[in-house]
Write a protein that holds these residues in place. Structure first.
Motif, mmCIF file in Angstrom:
data_model
loop_
_atom_site.group_PDB
_atom_site.id
_atom_site.type_symbol
_atom_site.label_atom_id
_atom_site.label_comp_id
_atom_site.label_asym_id
_atom_site.label_seq_id
_atom_site.Cartn_x
_atom_site.Cartn_y
_atom_site.Cartn_z
ATOM 1 N N CYS A 82 43.506 45.021 46.765
ATOM 2 C CA CYS A 82 42.288 44.519 47.403
ATOM 3 C C CYS A 82 41.711 43.392 46.555
ATOM 4 N N CYS A 135 38.767 42.665 45.903
ATOM 5 C CA CYS A 135 37.503 42.979 45.235
ATOM 6 C C CYS A 135 37.696 43.223 43.747
ATOM 7 N N ARG A 174 39.711 44.712 52.863
ATOM 8 C CA ARG A 174 38.594 45.468 52.302
ATOM 9 C C ARG A 174 39.056 46.904 52.046
ATOM 10 N N CYS A 177 34.827 48.558 48.086
ATOM 11 C CA CYS A 177 34.056 47.323 48.201
ATOM 12 C C CYS A 177 33.287 47.212 49.506
ATOM 13 N N VAL A 178 33.352 48.194 50.389
ATOM 14 C CA VAL A 178 32.605 48.118 51.638
ATOM 15 C C VAL A 178 31.204 48.669 51.435
ATOM 16 N N CYS A 202 31.261 44.617 55.816
ATOM 17 C CA CYS A 202 31.847 43.738 54.802
ATOM 18 C C CYS A 202 30.772 43.379 53.784
#
Length: 587
Positions: free
Chosen positions: A12, A14, A72, A76-77, A358
Protein backbone atom coordinates in the motif's frame (compact mmCIF):
# COMPACT_ATOMS: atom_id res chain seq x y z
CA UNK A 1 7.49 -28.34 8.39
CA UNK A 2 4.34 -27.90 6.33
CA UNK A 3 4.81 -27.11 2.63
CA UNK A 4 4.59 -23.44 1.69
CA UNK A 5 2.09 -22.40 -0.95
CA UNK A 6 3.30 -19.62 -3.27
CA UNK A 7 1.65 -16.30 -2.46
CA UNK A 8 1.50 -12.68 -3.63
CA UNK A 9 1.35 -9.63 -1.36
CA UNK A 10 0.72 -6.05 -2.53
CA UNK A 11 2.21 -2.91 -0.98
CA UNK A 12 0.00 0.00 0.00
CA UNK A 13 1.42 3.49 -0.79
CA UNK A 14 0.51 4.74 2.69
CA UNK A 15 3.81 3.32 3.96
CA UNK A 16 5.63 6.00 1.95
CA UNK A 17 5.29 9.21 4.01
CA UNK A 18 7.13 11.27 1.41
CA UNK A 19 4.44 10.75 -1.24
CA UNK A 20 1.16 10.30 0.66
CA UNK A 21 -0.90 13.46 0.82
CA UNK A 22 1.76 15.77 -0.71
CA UNK A 23 1.46 17.70 -4.00
CA UNK A 24 3.38 16.55 -7.04
CA UNK A 25 5.30 19.80 -7.60
CA UNK A 26 7.49 21.23 -4.86
CA UNK A 27 8.65 24.78 -5.25
CA UNK A 28 11.08 24.57 -2.35
CA UNK A 29 14.01 22.23 -2.20
CA UNK A 30 14.70 22.10 -5.91
CA UNK A 31 18.42 21.67 -5.38
CA UNK A 32 19.12 19.65 -2.25
CA UNK A 33 15.73 18.00 -2.01
CA UNK A 34 15.72 16.49 -5.49
CA UNK A 35 18.51 14.01 -4.92
CA UNK A 36 16.93 12.12 -1.97
CA UNK A 37 13.68 11.81 -3.93
CA UNK A 38 15.56 10.29 -6.86
CA UNK A 39 17.33 7.88 -4.53
CA UNK A 40 14.02 6.80 -3.04
CA UNK A 41 12.61 6.03 -6.47
CA UNK A 42 15.65 3.99 -7.48
CA UNK A 43 15.79 2.04 -4.23
CA UNK A 44 14.20 -1.43 -4.51
CA UNK A 45 11.57 -2.50 -2.06
CA UNK A 46 12.92 -4.76 0.70
CA UNK A 47 10.34 -7.31 1.90
CA UNK A 48 12.58 -8.27 4.85
CA UNK A 49 12.66 -4.78 6.36
CA UNK A 50 10.74 -4.44 9.64
CA UNK A 51 8.58 -1.69 8.17
CA UNK A 52 7.43 -3.98 5.36
CA UNK A 53 5.34 -6.06 7.76
CA UNK A 54 2.89 -3.15 8.03
CA UNK A 55 2.55 -2.39 4.31
CA UNK A 56 2.06 -5.79 2.62
CA UNK A 57 -1.45 -7.24 2.26
CA UNK A 58 -3.18 -9.88 0.16
CA UNK A 59 -5.27 -8.54 -2.68
CA UNK A 60 -8.51 -9.46 -0.87
CA UNK A 61 -7.67 -7.07 1.98
CA UNK A 62 -7.17 -3.97 -0.18
CA UNK A 63 -9.59 -1.31 -1.42
CA UNK A 64 -9.26 1.15 -4.29
CA UNK A 65 -10.05 4.86 -4.59
CA UNK A 66 -11.35 5.84 -8.00
CA UNK A 67 -10.64 9.56 -7.54
CA UNK A 68 -7.04 9.21 -6.35
CA UNK A 69 -6.50 6.03 -8.41
CA UNK A 70 -4.51 4.49 -5.58
CA UNK A 71 -4.62 1.37 -3.43
CA UNK A 72 -5.96 1.75 0.11
CA UNK A 73 -5.23 -0.70 2.94
CA UNK A 74 -7.12 -1.11 6.25
CA UNK A 75 -4.55 1.05 8.05
CA UNK A 76 -4.86 4.20 5.92
CA UNK A 77 -8.64 4.49 5.47
CA UNK A 78 -10.81 6.80 7.57
CA UNK A 79 -13.71 5.00 9.24
CA UNK A 80 -17.13 6.44 10.09
CA UNK A 81 -19.79 4.72 12.18
CA UNK A 82 -23.01 4.04 10.29
CA UNK A 83 -25.10 2.35 12.99
CA UNK A 84 -24.90 0.71 16.42
CA UNK A 85 -26.55 -2.65 17.04
CA UNK A 86 -26.61 -5.54 19.49
CA UNK A 87 -25.02 -8.74 18.13
CA UNK A 88 -27.47 -10.91 20.10
CA UNK A 89 -30.92 -9.46 19.39
CA UNK A 90 -29.84 -7.52 16.24
CA UNK A 91 -31.74 -4.40 17.33
CA UNK A 92 -30.44 -1.04 16.16
CA UNK A 93 -29.53 1.40 18.93
CA UNK A 94 -29.76 5.16 18.24
CA UNK A 95 -26.58 7.10 18.84
CA UNK A 96 -28.45 9.45 21.19
CA UNK A 97 -29.01 6.58 23.63
CA UNK A 98 -25.29 5.88 24.04
CA UNK A 99 -24.72 8.81 26.40
CA UNK A 100 -27.60 7.91 28.69
CA UNK A 101 -27.58 4.09 28.51
CA UNK A 102 -23.95 3.37 27.61
CA UNK A 103 -22.56 1.09 24.93
CA UNK A 104 -24.30 -2.02 26.30
CA UNK A 105 -27.56 -3.63 25.22
CA UNK A 106 -30.41 -2.62 27.55
CA UNK A 107 -32.70 -5.51 26.56
CA UNK A 108 -32.58 -9.09 27.84
CA UNK A 109 -29.25 -9.90 26.16
CA UNK A 110 -26.59 -11.12 28.60
CA UNK A 111 -23.40 -13.14 28.54
CA UNK A 112 -22.25 -15.67 31.09
CA UNK A 113 -19.69 -14.12 33.48
CA UNK A 114 -17.74 -17.40 33.62
CA UNK A 115 -17.48 -18.57 29.99
CA UNK A 116 -18.93 -15.54 28.09
CA UNK A 117 -21.62 -17.74 26.55
CA UNK A 118 -25.15 -16.46 25.82
CA UNK A 119 -27.62 -16.59 28.73
CA UNK A 120 -31.23 -17.62 28.29
CA UNK A 121 -34.22 -16.76 30.46
CA UNK A 122 -35.86 -19.87 31.93
CA UNK A 123 -38.54 -20.39 34.56
CA UNK A 124 -37.76 -22.03 37.87
CA UNK A 125 -39.44 -25.39 38.45
CA UNK A 126 -42.27 -24.94 40.94
CA UNK A 127 -45.05 -27.16 42.19
CA UNK A 128 -48.02 -27.05 39.77
CA UNK A 129 -51.37 -25.72 40.87
CA UNK A 130 -53.92 -28.60 40.99
CA UNK A 131 -56.64 -26.33 39.61
CA UNK A 132 -54.63 -25.73 36.41
CA UNK A 133 -53.85 -29.37 35.63
CA UNK A 134 -57.12 -29.99 33.79
CA UNK A 135 -57.43 -27.05 31.42
CA UNK A 136 -60.68 -26.96 29.34
CA UNK A 137 -58.86 -26.23 26.05
CA UNK A 138 -56.10 -28.82 26.71
CA UNK A 139 -53.50 -26.07 26.42
CA UNK A 140 -50.14 -26.11 28.17
CA UNK A 141 -49.92 -24.60 31.61
CA UNK A 142 -48.39 -21.12 31.32
CA UNK A 143 -45.10 -20.57 33.10
CA UNK A 144 -45.13 -18.15 35.97
CA UNK A 145 -42.20 -16.64 37.86
CA UNK A 146 -39.71 -16.53 39.23
CA UNK A 147 -37.24 -16.64 36.32
CA UNK A 148 -33.48 -17.00 36.12
CA UNK A 149 -30.65 -16.63 33.62
CA UNK A 150 -28.90 -19.89 32.70
CA UNK A 151 -25.88 -20.77 30.57
CA UNK A 152 -26.11 -23.89 28.42
CA UNK A 153 -22.31 -24.26 28.19
CA UNK A 154 -21.05 -24.18 31.79
CA UNK A 155 -24.47 -24.59 33.55
CA UNK A 156 -24.04 -21.33 35.44
CA UNK A 157 -27.27 -19.68 36.61
CA UNK A 158 -28.19 -16.44 38.33
CA UNK A 159 -29.49 -18.42 41.33
CA UNK A 160 -25.85 -19.04 42.33
CA UNK A 161 -25.61 -15.37 43.29
CA UNK A 162 -29.15 -15.29 44.69
CA UNK A 163 -30.82 -13.31 41.88
CA UNK A 164 -34.29 -14.20 40.58
CA UNK A 165 -36.56 -12.19 38.30
CA UNK A 166 -40.30 -11.65 38.48
CA UNK A 167 -40.80 -11.20 34.72
CA UNK A 168 -39.22 -12.83 31.70
CA UNK A 169 -38.70 -9.51 29.87
CA UNK A 170 -36.94 -6.34 30.91
CA UNK A 171 -34.11 -8.27 32.57
CA UNK A 172 -31.69 -5.34 32.33
CA UNK A 173 -33.97 -3.02 34.33
CA UNK A 174 -34.67 -5.70 36.94
CA UNK A 175 -31.02 -6.58 37.34
CA UNK A 176 -30.09 -2.94 37.92
CA UNK A 177 -32.35 -2.89 41.00
CA UNK A 178 -31.07 -6.13 42.55
CA UNK A 179 -27.95 -6.87 44.51
CA UNK A 180 -26.26 -10.22 44.86
CA UNK A 181 -28.38 -12.18 47.27
CA UNK A 182 -31.68 -10.74 46.06
CA UNK A 183 -31.74 -7.52 48.10
CA UNK A 184 -33.21 -4.46 46.41
CA UNK A 185 -31.19 -1.36 45.69
CA UNK A 186 -32.52 2.02 46.67
CA UNK A 187 -32.72 4.79 44.14
CA UNK A 188 -32.03 8.40 45.07
CA UNK A 189 -35.74 9.20 45.31
CA UNK A 190 -36.52 6.16 47.46
CA UNK A 191 -33.56 6.95 49.71
CA UNK A 192 -34.80 10.51 50.34
CA UNK A 193 -38.36 9.33 51.01
CA UNK A 194 -37.27 6.72 53.52
CA UNK A 195 -35.01 9.22 55.26
CA UNK A 196 -37.84 11.75 55.40
CA UNK A 197 -40.26 9.19 56.88
CA UNK A 198 -37.82 8.25 59.64
CA UNK A 199 -37.18 11.89 60.51
CA UNK A 200 -40.88 12.78 60.62
CA UNK A 201 -41.89 9.69 62.54
CA UNK A 202 -40.94 11.26 65.85
CA UNK A 203 -39.54 8.08 67.34
CA UNK A 204 -35.87 7.91 66.41
CA UNK A 205 -33.63 10.94 66.54
CA UNK A 206 -31.82 12.47 63.63
CA UNK A 207 -28.62 10.61 64.41
CA UNK A 208 -30.51 7.30 64.65
CA UNK A 209 -32.25 7.97 61.33
CA UNK A 210 -28.93 8.68 59.63
CA UNK A 211 -27.56 5.43 61.01
CA UNK A 212 -30.63 3.47 59.86
CA UNK A 213 -30.56 4.80 56.31
CA UNK A 214 -26.91 5.23 55.33
CA UNK A 215 -25.12 5.28 52.03
CA UNK A 216 -24.58 1.53 51.90
CA UNK A 217 -28.03 1.02 50.39
CA UNK A 218 -27.20 3.26 47.45
CA UNK A 219 -25.43 2.13 44.30
CA UNK A 220 -22.41 3.82 42.77
CA UNK A 221 -24.38 5.79 40.17
CA UNK A 222 -26.74 7.31 42.76
CA UNK A 223 -23.86 8.29 45.03
CA UNK A 224 -22.05 9.98 42.16
CA UNK A 225 -25.24 11.84 41.15
CA UNK A 226 -25.68 13.12 44.72
CA UNK A 227 -22.05 14.24 44.93
CA UNK A 228 -22.25 15.96 41.55
CA UNK A 229 -25.43 17.82 42.53
CA UNK A 230 -23.85 18.86 45.85
CA UNK A 231 -20.83 20.50 44.19
CA UNK A 232 -22.95 22.08 41.46
CA UNK A 233 -25.06 23.80 44.10
CA UNK A 234 -21.94 25.23 45.74
CA UNK A 235 -20.67 26.44 42.38
CA UNK A 236 -23.96 28.21 41.79
CA UNK A 237 -23.84 29.85 45.25
CA UNK A 238 -20.27 31.07 44.83
CA UNK A 239 -20.81 32.41 41.28
CA UNK A 240 -21.98 35.75 42.70
CA UNK A 241 -18.42 36.54 43.88
CA UNK A 242 -16.06 38.89 42.05
CA UNK A 243 -13.78 37.79 39.28
CA UNK A 244 -10.80 39.98 40.12
CA UNK A 245 -7.92 39.57 42.53
CA UNK A 246 -7.54 42.34 45.15
CA UNK A 247 -5.03 40.99 47.60
CA UNK A 248 -3.26 37.84 48.63
CA UNK A 249 -5.81 37.17 51.34
CA UNK A 250 -8.74 37.23 48.87
CA UNK A 251 -7.28 34.70 46.46
CA UNK A 252 -9.57 31.93 47.67
CA UNK A 253 -7.58 28.99 46.34
CA UNK A 254 -10.04 26.58 47.99
CA UNK A 255 -12.95 28.20 46.14
CA UNK A 256 -14.42 26.43 43.10
CA UNK A 257 -14.26 29.67 41.07
CA UNK A 258 -10.54 30.30 41.61
CA UNK A 259 -9.67 29.11 38.10
CA UNK A 260 -12.36 31.31 36.57
CA UNK A 261 -11.09 34.35 38.43
CA UNK A 262 -7.52 33.74 37.32
CA UNK A 263 -8.59 33.32 33.70
CA UNK A 264 -10.61 36.54 33.87
CA UNK A 265 -7.33 38.45 34.26
CA UNK A 266 -6.43 37.52 30.68
CA UNK A 267 -9.92 38.13 29.30
CA UNK A 268 -10.35 41.79 30.27
CA UNK A 269 -11.13 41.62 33.99
CA UNK A 270 -10.47 44.77 36.03
CA UNK A 271 -8.18 44.30 39.01
CA UNK A 272 -9.42 47.49 40.63
CA UNK A 273 -13.06 46.52 40.57
CA UNK A 274 -14.77 47.11 43.90
CA UNK A 275 -16.72 43.86 43.62
CA UNK A 276 -13.47 41.92 43.66
CA UNK A 277 -12.86 42.95 47.27
CA UNK A 278 -15.72 40.76 48.48
CA UNK A 279 -14.35 37.62 50.04
CA UNK A 280 -15.18 34.33 48.36
CA UNK A 281 -16.47 31.48 50.50
CA UNK A 282 -14.53 28.25 50.78
CA UNK A 283 -16.14 25.05 49.45
CA UNK A 284 -16.97 22.56 52.16
CA UNK A 285 -16.96 18.78 51.95
CA UNK A 286 -19.96 16.43 51.86
CA UNK A 287 -21.32 15.46 55.27
CA UNK A 288 -23.96 12.76 54.64
CA UNK A 289 -25.11 10.31 51.98
CA UNK A 290 -27.58 12.83 50.54
CA UNK A 291 -24.61 14.97 49.57
CA UNK A 292 -22.66 12.02 48.17
CA UNK A 293 -20.62 10.99 51.21
CA UNK A 294 -19.37 7.39 51.09
CA UNK A 295 -17.58 5.93 54.10
CA UNK A 296 -14.72 3.72 52.94
CA UNK A 297 -14.77 0.21 54.37
CA UNK A 298 -11.13 -0.83 54.70
CA UNK A 299 -11.82 -3.93 56.76
CA UNK A 300 -11.04 -6.93 54.51
CA UNK A 301 -11.06 -9.60 57.19
CA UNK A 302 -14.19 -11.15 55.68
CA UNK A 303 -12.53 -11.43 52.26
CA UNK A 304 -9.42 -13.01 53.81
CA UNK A 305 -11.50 -15.59 55.67
CA UNK A 306 -13.43 -16.44 52.50
CA UNK A 307 -10.19 -16.86 50.58
CA UNK A 308 -8.83 -19.21 53.26
CA UNK A 309 -11.98 -21.33 53.23
CA UNK A 310 -12.69 -21.60 49.48
CA UNK A 311 -9.14 -21.28 48.11
CA UNK A 312 -7.75 -19.73 44.97
CA UNK A 313 -10.33 -21.44 42.73
CA UNK A 314 -13.05 -19.21 44.18
CA UNK A 315 -11.39 -16.03 42.87
CA UNK A 316 -12.08 -14.51 39.48
CA UNK A 317 -9.58 -14.29 36.66
CA UNK A 318 -8.33 -11.07 35.13
CA UNK A 319 -10.46 -11.58 32.02
CA UNK A 320 -13.60 -12.21 34.07
CA UNK A 321 -12.98 -9.11 36.17
CA UNK A 322 -12.42 -6.91 33.11
CA UNK A 323 -15.70 -8.09 31.55
CA UNK A 324 -17.70 -7.01 34.60
CA UNK A 325 -19.43 -3.67 34.10
CA UNK A 326 -19.08 -1.29 37.07
CA UNK A 327 -22.65 -0.02 36.87
CA UNK A 328 -24.18 -3.48 37.24
CA UNK A 329 -21.64 -5.07 39.57
CA UNK A 330 -21.31 -5.24 43.31
CA UNK A 331 -19.17 -2.62 45.00
CA UNK A 332 -16.25 -4.35 46.77
CA UNK A 333 -13.65 -2.90 44.38
CA UNK A 334 -15.01 -0.09 42.21
CA UNK A 335 -17.98 -2.16 41.10
CA UNK A 336 -16.01 -5.35 40.28
CA UNK A 337 -16.05 -8.44 42.46
CA UNK A 338 -13.05 -10.54 43.43
CA UNK A 339 -14.83 -13.87 43.97
CA UNK A 340 -16.90 -16.01 41.64
CA UNK A 341 -19.89 -15.61 43.93
CA UNK A 342 -19.83 -11.87 43.15
CA UNK A 343 -19.88 -12.23 39.34
CA UNK A 344 -22.96 -10.87 37.62
CA UNK A 345 -24.39 -11.35 34.11
CA UNK A 346 -22.62 -9.19 31.52
CA UNK A 347 -24.74 -7.19 29.03
CA UNK A 348 -23.73 -7.60 25.41
CA UNK A 349 -21.35 -4.98 24.08
CA UNK A 350 -22.78 -3.10 21.11
CA UNK A 351 -21.22 -3.55 17.67
CA UNK A 352 -20.96 -1.05 14.83
CA UNK A 353 -21.23 -0.96 11.08
CA UNK A 354 -18.65 1.39 9.60
CA UNK A 355 -18.07 3.07 6.28
CA UNK A 356 -14.58 3.79 4.95
CA UNK A 357 -13.31 6.89 3.20
CA UNK A 358 -10.14 7.73 1.34
CA UNK A 359 -7.82 9.74 3.64
CA UNK A 360 -6.84 12.13 0.81
CA UNK A 361 -9.99 12.98 -1.17
CA UNK A 362 -12.56 11.78 1.42
CA UNK A 363 -14.28 9.67 -1.23
CA UNK A 364 -16.40 6.79 0.12
CA UNK A 365 -14.80 3.50 -0.86
CA UNK A 366 -16.84 1.15 1.35
CA UNK A 367 -20.29 1.63 2.87
CA UNK A 368 -22.46 -1.20 4.26
CA UNK A 369 -26.24 -1.32 4.37
CA UNK A 370 -27.65 0.57 7.32
CA UNK A 371 -30.07 -2.26 8.08
CA UNK A 372 -28.61 -4.53 10.74
CA UNK A 373 -29.82 -7.82 9.24
CA UNK A 374 -28.35 -7.00 5.81
CA UNK A 375 -24.84 -8.23 5.05
CA UNK A 376 -24.50 -6.48 1.69
CA UNK A 377 -22.62 -3.30 0.84
CA UNK A 378 -24.06 -0.28 -0.89
CA UNK A 379 -20.56 0.81 -1.99
CA UNK A 380 -17.48 -1.39 -1.94
CA UNK A 381 -14.55 -0.61 -4.23
CA UNK A 382 -12.27 -3.60 -3.79
CA UNK A 383 -8.82 -3.53 -5.34
CA UNK A 384 -9.38 -6.89 -7.01
CA UNK A 385 -11.86 -5.20 -9.39
CA UNK A 386 -9.31 -2.62 -10.61
CA UNK A 387 -5.79 -4.09 -10.62
CA UNK A 388 -4.63 -7.36 -12.17
CA UNK A 389 -4.37 -10.34 -9.88
CA UNK A 390 -1.21 -12.45 -9.81
CA UNK A 391 -1.06 -16.21 -9.26
CA UNK A 392 2.09 -18.35 -9.06
CA UNK A 393 2.74 -22.00 -9.76
CA UNK A 394 5.90 -23.99 -10.59
CA UNK A 395 6.46 -24.51 -14.29
CA UNK A 396 8.46 -27.73 -13.94
CA UNK A 397 6.71 -30.75 -12.44
CA UNK A 398 8.29 -32.56 -9.44
CA UNK A 399 9.25 -35.40 -11.78
CA UNK A 400 11.74 -33.09 -13.50
CA UNK A 401 13.88 -33.03 -10.34
CA UNK A 402 13.32 -36.47 -8.76
CA UNK A 403 15.92 -35.95 -6.04
CA UNK A 404 14.52 -32.63 -4.77
CA UNK A 405 11.62 -32.36 -2.33
CA UNK A 406 8.43 -30.92 -3.78
CA UNK A 407 8.07 -28.23 -1.09
CA UNK A 408 11.65 -26.83 -1.09
CA UNK A 409 13.96 -25.18 -3.60
CA UNK A 410 17.43 -26.53 -4.22
CA UNK A 411 20.17 -23.91 -3.88
CA UNK A 412 22.12 -22.84 -6.98
CA UNK A 413 19.76 -24.78 -9.24
CA UNK A 414 17.64 -22.74 -11.68
CA UNK A 415 13.89 -23.15 -11.31
CA UNK A 416 11.11 -21.62 -13.38
CA UNK A 417 7.75 -20.33 -12.16
CA UNK A 418 4.67 -19.38 -14.11
CA UNK A 419 3.08 -16.01 -13.28
CA UNK A 420 -0.52 -15.50 -14.43
CA UNK A 421 -1.90 -11.94 -14.62
CA UNK A 422 -5.68 -11.62 -14.88
CA UNK A 423 -7.26 -8.33 -15.99
CA UNK A 424 -10.51 -7.49 -14.10
CA UNK A 425 -11.46 -4.25 -15.94
CA UNK A 426 -13.19 -3.87 -19.30
CA UNK A 427 -10.24 -2.14 -20.92
CA UNK A 428 -7.05 -3.59 -22.38
CA UNK A 429 -4.04 -2.86 -20.17
CA UNK A 430 -0.31 -2.69 -20.75
CA UNK A 431 1.82 -4.14 -17.95
CA UNK A 432 5.51 -3.45 -17.30
CA UNK A 433 7.44 -5.50 -14.73
CA UNK A 434 10.74 -4.70 -13.03
CA UNK A 435 12.65 -6.76 -10.47
CA UNK A 436 16.14 -6.36 -9.00
CA UNK A 437 18.78 -8.65 -10.47
CA UNK A 438 19.40 -10.04 -6.97
CA UNK A 439 16.98 -10.20 -4.08
CA UNK A 440 17.82 -8.03 -1.03
CA UNK A 441 19.24 -9.68 2.07
CA UNK A 442 22.30 -11.67 3.07
CA UNK A 443 21.50 -14.52 0.70
CA UNK A 444 20.89 -12.94 -2.70
CA UNK A 445 19.05 -15.02 -5.29
CA UNK A 446 19.17 -14.22 -8.98
CA UNK A 447 15.89 -13.31 -10.70
CA UNK A 448 15.14 -13.05 -14.44
CA UNK A 449 11.78 -12.08 -15.96
CA UNK A 450 11.66 -13.46 -19.50
CA UNK A 451 8.89 -11.12 -20.69
CA UNK A 452 8.88 -7.83 -18.72
CA UNK A 453 6.37 -6.05 -21.02
CA UNK A 454 3.09 -7.44 -22.30
CA UNK A 455 -0.55 -6.55 -22.90
CA UNK A 456 -3.69 -8.12 -21.46
CA UNK A 457 -6.99 -8.05 -23.29
CA UNK A 458 -10.11 -6.54 -21.78
CA UNK A 459 -12.39 -8.51 -19.50
CA UNK A 460 -15.18 -9.07 -21.99
CA UNK A 461 -17.99 -11.60 -22.06
CA UNK A 462 -17.05 -15.27 -22.16
CA UNK A 463 -18.97 -15.82 -25.38
CA UNK A 464 -17.01 -13.08 -27.17
CA UNK A 465 -14.03 -15.41 -27.32
CA UNK A 466 -16.07 -17.93 -29.30
CA UNK A 467 -17.01 -15.26 -31.85
CA UNK A 468 -13.39 -14.34 -32.43
CA UNK A 469 -10.69 -16.33 -34.17
CA UNK A 470 -9.46 -18.16 -31.07
CA UNK A 471 -8.64 -21.56 -32.58
CA UNK A 472 -4.95 -20.81 -32.70
CA UNK A 473 -4.83 -19.84 -29.04
CA UNK A 474 -6.79 -22.97 -28.10
CA UNK A 475 -4.37 -25.22 -29.98
CA UNK A 476 -1.48 -23.47 -28.26
CA UNK A 477 -2.96 -24.03 -24.82
CA UNK A 478 -3.55 -27.70 -25.60
CA UNK A 479 0.02 -28.17 -26.85
CA UNK A 480 -0.96 -28.99 -30.43
CA UNK A 481 1.71 -26.66 -31.83
CA UNK A 482 4.52 -28.93 -30.68
CA UNK A 483 6.82 -28.65 -27.65
CA UNK A 484 6.40 -25.41 -25.77
CA UNK A 485 9.58 -23.82 -24.39
CA UNK A 486 10.15 -20.59 -22.51
CA UNK A 487 11.70 -17.88 -24.66
CA UNK A 488 12.96 -14.41 -23.75
CA UNK A 489 10.58 -11.61 -24.72
CA UNK A 490 7.62 -13.94 -25.34
CA UNK A 491 4.70 -14.81 -23.16
CA UNK A 492 3.99 -18.39 -22.24
CA UNK A 493 0.22 -18.49 -22.61
CA UNK A 494 -2.63 -16.11 -23.37
CA UNK A 495 -6.36 -16.23 -22.73
CA UNK A 496 -9.42 -14.03 -22.90
CA UNK A 497 -8.34 -11.62 -20.14
CA UNK A 498 -5.22 -13.27 -18.74
CA UNK A 499 -1.59 -13.74 -19.65
CA UNK A 500 1.00 -16.19 -18.29
CA UNK A 501 4.74 -15.58 -18.39
CA UNK A 502 7.83 -17.33 -17.08
CA UNK A 503 10.17 -16.09 -14.37
CA UNK A 504 13.48 -17.85 -13.72
CA UNK A 505 15.07 -17.90 -10.28
CA UNK A 506 18.42 -19.24 -9.05
CA UNK A 507 18.10 -19.68 -5.25
CA UNK A 508 21.10 -18.68 -3.20
CA UNK A 509 23.03 -21.06 -1.00
CA UNK A 510 22.37 -20.78 2.74
CA UNK A 511 25.89 -21.91 3.72
CA UNK A 512 27.57 -19.30 5.90
CA UNK A 513 31.09 -20.23 4.81
CA UNK A 514 30.14 -19.76 1.17
CA UNK A 515 28.57 -16.42 2.08
CA UNK A 516 31.87 -15.16 3.52
CA UNK A 517 33.76 -16.21 0.39
CA UNK A 518 31.34 -14.75 -2.15
CA UNK A 519 30.82 -11.42 -0.34
CA UNK A 520 32.42 -8.48 -2.16
CA UNK A 521 35.58 -7.10 -0.62
CA UNK A 522 35.70 -3.42 0.22
CA UNK A 523 36.10 -3.05 3.92
CA UNK A 524 32.48 -3.94 4.74
CA UNK A 525 31.92 -6.45 7.48
CA UNK A 526 29.98 -9.57 6.47
CA UNK A 527 27.29 -10.80 8.81
CA UNK A 528 28.00 -14.52 9.19
CA UNK A 529 25.71 -15.05 12.15
CA UNK A 530 23.27 -17.96 12.45
CA UNK A 531 20.28 -18.31 10.18
CA UNK A 532 17.42 -16.06 11.31
CA UNK A 533 13.72 -16.78 11.30
CA UNK A 534 12.22 -17.11 7.79
CA UNK A 535 15.54 -16.20 6.21
CA UNK A 536 15.32 -19.32 4.07
CA UNK A 537 12.10 -17.97 2.54
CA UNK A 538 12.57 -16.83 -1.06
CA UNK A 539 10.67 -13.57 -1.62
CA UNK A 540 11.05 -11.49 -4.77
CA UNK A 541 10.09 -7.78 -4.84
CA UNK A 542 8.46 -6.82 -8.15
CA UNK A 543 7.49 -3.38 -9.37
CA UNK A 544 4.33 -3.41 -11.52
CA UNK A 545 3.22 -0.56 -13.76
CA UNK A 546 -0.23 -0.78 -15.36
CA UNK A 547 -1.36 1.58 -18.14
CA UNK A 548 -4.74 1.75 -19.83
CA UNK A 549 -7.22 4.12 -21.47
CA UNK A 550 -10.63 4.79 -19.95
CA UNK A 551 -13.53 7.17 -20.47
CA UNK A 552 -12.66 10.69 -19.37
CA UNK A 553 -14.42 12.03 -16.30
CA UNK A 554 -15.04 15.79 -16.30
CA UNK A 555 -16.81 18.61 -18.07
CA UNK A 556 -13.93 19.71 -20.28
CA UNK A 557 -12.88 16.70 -22.34
CA UNK A 558 -9.62 17.10 -24.20
CA UNK A 559 -8.43 20.12 -22.19
CA UNK A 560 -6.00 18.15 -20.05
CA UNK A 561 -2.72 16.84 -21.54
CA UNK A 562 -3.68 13.20 -20.95
CA UNK A 563 -7.15 13.53 -22.51
CA UNK A 564 -8.06 13.36 -26.18
CA UNK A 565 -11.02 14.74 -28.06
CA UNK A 566 -12.84 11.41 -28.18
CA UNK A 567 -13.26 11.37 -24.40
CA UNK A 568 -10.50 8.87 -23.63
CA UNK A 569 -8.15 9.37 -20.70
CA UNK A 570 -4.82 7.68 -20.13
CA UNK A 571 -4.46 6.25 -16.65
CA UNK A 572 -1.52 4.70 -14.86
CA UNK A 573 -1.07 2.74 -11.65
CA UNK A 574 2.30 1.67 -10.20
CA UNK A 575 2.90 -0.37 -7.06
CA UNK A 576 5.24 -2.88 -5.46
CA UNK A 577 4.34 -6.48 -4.81
CA UNK A 578 6.16 -9.41 -3.22
CA UNK A 579 6.19 -12.93 -4.68
CA UNK A 580 6.70 -15.72 -2.17
CA UNK A 581 8.01 -18.72 -4.09
CA UNK A 582 8.95 -21.17 -1.33
CA UNK A 583 11.72 -22.14 1.08
CA UNK A 584 15.28 -22.85 0.07
CA UNK A 585 16.76 -26.13 1.27
CA UNK A 586 19.55 -25.77 3.84
CA UNK A 587 21.33 -28.95 2.77
Amino acid sequence: MAPLTPYTFFQCPCSEPSTLGQPADRSSGAGAGAEPDADDEDRAFDPRAPRSNYSLYPLEYLLYCEDCQQIRCPRCVAEEIVTFYCPCCLFEVPSSNLKSEGNRCTRSCFQCPVCIGPLTTTSLESHPDPSLLAAPDNSAVPHSGPYMLTCSYCNWSSTEIGIKFDKSNGIHAQLAKLRNGGTTRLTAKEHKERRKDLLQGGGPSTRTAEAAVDGRDLDVDTQFANLKAFYQNQLADSSSGGNGLSSLGDLGFASPNSLSRIMSIYTGGNLHDKRSKSRIGVMREALDSDEGLKIANLDESEAVEKLQEEGYDATVSTEQMSNQTPNLGEAPLHGRGRFTSELRPVPYLLRTKRSKRCPICRHIISKPEAKVQATRFRIRLVAGSYIPSITIRPLNTPEANPGAPSDTLQPLKPVQFLLTFKNPIFEAVKVTLATPAKTPGRFASKVTVLCPQFEIDANTDVWDEALKDGDKDKRRRRGEDGPHQAEAGKIWERGRNWVSLVIEVVPASLRLDLLALTSPAGGHEVDTGPLREDEDLLEIPMFVRVEWEADAVGDEIGSAPNKDKEGREKRELAYWCVLGLGRVSQS
